[in-house]
Design an enzyme around this catalytic site. Structure first.
Site, PDB file in Angstrom:
ATOM      1  N   SER A  55       4.063   7.190   8.633  1.00  0.00           N
ATOM      2  CA  SER A  55       3.684   5.787   8.804  1.00  0.00           C
ATOM      3  C   SER A  55       4.452   4.836   7.894  1.00  0.00           C
ATOM      4  O   SER A  55       4.463   3.638   8.140  1.00  0.00           O
ATOM      5  CB  SER A  55       2.180   5.610   8.582  1.00  0.00           C
ATOM      6  N   HIS A  95       0.362   2.787   2.040  1.00  0.00           N
ATOM      7  CA  HIS A  95       0.789   1.678   2.894  1.00  0.00           C
ATOM      8  C   HIS A  95       1.142   0.453   2.056  1.00  0.00           C
ATOM      9  O   HIS A  95       0.767   0.350   0.896  1.00  0.00           O
ATOM     10  CB  HIS A  95      -0.283   1.319   3.917  1.00  0.00           C
ATOM     11  N   ASP A 136      -4.045  -2.176   8.994  1.00  0.00           N
ATOM     12  CA  ASP A 136      -4.898  -1.005   8.759  1.00  0.00           C
ATOM     13  C   ASP A 136      -6.392  -1.233   8.972  1.00  0.00           C
ATOM     14  O   ASP A 136      -7.183  -0.353   8.629  1.00  0.00           O
ATOM     15  CB  ASP A 136      -4.698  -0.502   7.329  1.00  0.00           C
TER      16      ASP A 136
END
Length: 193
Positions: A55, A95, A136
């Protein structure tokens, strides 16, 4: 193949075996103490994590080893790469901060000013994987639109590419993990030094 090692193992006395087991336990304890010490220095429960998915490509690839810090009193900015854990989530997620937002419950008045001074704990974060099409919020706990500071494990400070594949392999194939631990334990017991 292992006949010589088995003969050597049989020749060792119980006292020597106990000493070797104690040495093995002290090595394990030293490793755990170093891990906890590194956690105290970096102010994070996990100072080193492995990227488990794609990701964050092209910034980080699956198997990259990340080094984290989580200094208190430091604000996060858009573009910072963070590692977080949502409530009831077992796996930390790596992230990038997409957006920040301020809340005011812990704010204090600054003398002779009409605005409030916000603390880093008052900051809310919205994250997104570089390789993901959307933010997210779908990964957060139901009803949660932002991450709070308590969810942040740390901020990425450095990385070593592909070193974490050993960890991924041991998690994907538990027999490999138990086999390696068994071999290490056996080697520690039959070592003659």
């Amino acid at each position: 193949m292992f006949s010589e090692e088995l003969k050597a193992f049989r020749r060792l006395g119980i006292r020597h075996l106990l000493l070797q087991a104690l040495n093995f336990a002290s090595v394990i304890a030293s490793g755990l103490m170093m891990w906890k010490g590194l956690g105290v220095i970096t102010n994070t429960e996990s100072p080193i994590v492995v990227v488990l998915s794609g990701s964050m490509e092209p910034a980080f690839y699956r198997g990259d080893l990340l080094f984290l810090t989580n200094p208190s009193g430091v604000r996060f900015h858009t573009g910072d790469i963070t590692v977080y854990k949502v409530p009831n989530g077992d796996i930390p997620i790596v992230h990038r901060v997409l957006e920040t937002h301020e809340i005011a419950p812990n704010a204090t008045f600054v003398p002779h000013k009409y605005n409030r001074a916000y603390t880093p704990e008052d900051q809310l974060l919205l994250t997104k994987g570089d390789n993901n099409p959307i933010d997210d919020t779908g990964l957060y706990t139901q009803g949660m639109d932002w991450l709070e500071r308590k969810h942040i494990v740390g901020k990425v400070r450095g990385f070593v590419p592909y070193v974490g594949y050993a960890t991924i392999a041991m998690n994907d194939f538990p027999q490999l993990k138990y086999g390696l631990l068994g071999i290490l334990g056996l080697m520690a017991l039959i070592q003659r030094e």
